[in-house]
Design a protein around this motif. Sequence first.
Motif, PDB file in Angstrom:
ATOM      1  N   MET A   1      25.770 101.099   0.613  1.00 19.45           N
ATOM      2  CA  MET A   1      24.363 100.798   0.577  1.00 19.45           C
ATOM      3  C   MET A   1      24.067  99.925  -0.645  1.00 19.45           C
ATOM      4  N   PRO A   2      23.329  98.857  -0.457  1.00 23.65           N
ATOM      5  CA  PRO A   2      23.054  97.952  -1.585  1.00 23.65           C
ATOM      6  C   PRO A   2      21.979  98.481  -2.525  1.00 23.65           C
ATOM      7  N   ILE A   3      22.127  98.118  -3.775  1.00 17.34           N
ATOM      8  CA  ILE A   3      21.112  98.406  -4.778  1.00 17.34           C
ATOM      9  C   ILE A   3      20.358  97.101  -5.013  1.00 17.34           C
ATOM     10  N   TYR A   4      19.044  97.137  -4.869  1.00 18.26           N
ATOM     11  CA  TYR A   4      18.214  95.963  -5.079  1.00 18.26           C
ATOM     12  C   TYR A   4      17.377  96.145  -6.325  1.00 18.26           C
ATOM     13  N   GLU A   5      16.990  95.022  -6.919  1.00 18.33           N
ATOM     14  CA  GLU A   5      16.107  95.027  -8.076  1.00 18.33           C
ATOM     15  C   GLU A   5      14.699  94.693  -7.591  1.00 18.33           C
ATOM     16  N   TYR A   6      13.707  95.392  -8.138  1.00 21.89           N
ATOM     17  CA  TYR A   6      12.324  95.205  -7.740  1.00 21.89           C
ATOM     18  C   TYR A   6      11.451  95.021  -8.975  1.00 21.89           C
ATOM     19  N   LEU A   7      10.274  94.428  -8.750  1.00 16.66           N
ATOM     20  CA  LEU A   7       9.253  94.279  -9.772  1.00 16.66           C
ATOM     21  C   LEU A   7       7.967  94.862  -9.210  1.00 16.66           C
ATOM     22  N   CYS A   8       7.328  95.732  -9.983  1.00 14.82           N
ATOM     23  CA  CYS A   8       6.066  96.333  -9.568  1.00 14.82           C
ATOM     24  C   CYS A   8       4.936  95.352  -9.873  1.00 14.82           C
ATOM     25  N   ASP A   9       4.110  95.063  -8.875  1.00 15.33           N
ATOM     26  CA  ASP A   9       2.983  94.154  -9.067  1.00 15.33           C
ATOM     27  C   ASP A   9       1.881  94.777  -9.914  1.00 15.33           C
ATOM     28  N   LYS A  13       6.760  96.488 -14.232  1.00 22.17           N
ATOM     29  CA  LYS A  13       8.067  96.968 -14.684  1.00 22.17           C
ATOM     30  C   LYS A  13       9.109  96.682 -13.617  1.00 22.17           C
ATOM     31  N   GLU A  14      10.333  96.379 -14.074  1.00 23.83           N
ATOM     32  CA  GLU A  14      11.451  96.153 -13.171  1.00 23.83           C
ATOM     33  C   GLU A  14      12.213  97.463 -12.998  1.00 23.83           C
ATOM     34  N   PHE A  15      12.758  97.651 -11.790  1.00 18.94           N
ATOM     35  CA  PHE A  15      13.557  98.841 -11.514  1.00 18.94           C
ATOM     36  C   PHE A  15      14.528  98.539 -10.389  1.00 18.94           C
ATOM     37  N   GLU A  16      15.536  99.390 -10.252  1.00 17.48           N
ATOM     38  CA  GLU A  16      16.527  99.259  -9.187  1.00 17.48           C
ATOM     39  C   GLU A  16      16.323 100.376  -8.181  1.00 17.48           C
ATOM     40  N   GLU A  17      16.654 100.092  -6.933  1.00 22.13           N
ATOM     41  CA  GLU A  17      16.493 101.082  -5.867  1.00 22.13           C
ATOM     42  C   GLU A  17      17.658 100.969  -4.897  1.00 22.13           C
ATOM     43  N   LEU A  18      18.271 102.095  -4.575  1.00 28.68           N
ATOM     44  CA  LEU A  18      19.304 102.157  -3.553  1.00 28.68           C
ATOM     45  C   LEU A  18      18.577 102.189  -2.212  1.00 28.68           C
ATOM     46  N   TYR A  29       7.671 104.237 -11.837  1.00 25.71           N
ATOM     47  CA  TYR A  29       6.896 104.353 -13.066  1.00 25.71           C
ATOM     48  C   TYR A  29       5.430 104.692 -12.803  1.00 25.71           C
ATOM     49  N   CYS A  30       4.808 103.993 -11.815  1.00 26.22           N
ATOM     50  CA  CYS A  30       3.377 104.211 -11.590  1.00 26.22           C
ATOM     51  C   CYS A  30       3.051 104.696 -10.178  1.00 26.22           C
ATOM     52  N   GLY A  31       4.038 104.715  -9.277  1.00 28.68           N
ATOM     53  CA  GLY A  31       3.818 105.202  -7.919  1.00 28.68           C
ATOM     54  C   GLY A  31       3.232 104.176  -6.963  1.00 28.68           C
ATOM     55  N   SER A  32       3.106 102.930  -7.389  1.00 31.29           N
ATOM     56  CA  SER A  32       2.525 101.889  -6.554  1.00 31.29           C
ATOM     57  C   SER A  32       3.495 101.461  -5.460  1.00 31.29           C
ATOM     58  N   ALA A  33       2.942 101.105  -4.312  1.00 32.96           N
ATOM     59  CA  ALA A  33       3.746 100.551  -3.224  1.00 32.96           C
ATOM     60  C   ALA A  33       3.717  99.028  -3.263  1.00 32.96           C
TER      61      ALA A  33
END
Length: 79
Positions: A1-9, A13-18, A29-33
């Motif tokens: 399964m790939p790990i992607y990097e995301y940015l919260c609008d 903050k940047e984070f990674e997600e499997l 961090y903030c629960g935003s979709a």
Amino acid sequence: MPIYEYLCDDCEKEFEELVFGDPAVICPYCGSARTGKLMSRCRHKSGGGGDAVGSAVPASSGSGSSCSGCSASSCAGCH
């Protein structure tokens, strides 16, 4: 399964997600979709040890090529 990097609008903050399939990704961090996938820059390792260096850029940055087809000798010009 790939790990992607995301940015919260919302909190920026940047984070990674499997990722399994195509789920909605929620910011840890903030629960935003309101999150966007980032595209990682190409990474390379020159001889002599040490880890490869690279960082993420927004997927909408307009880069028209992928690292697999890149003919450059370094990633210095990839933005």
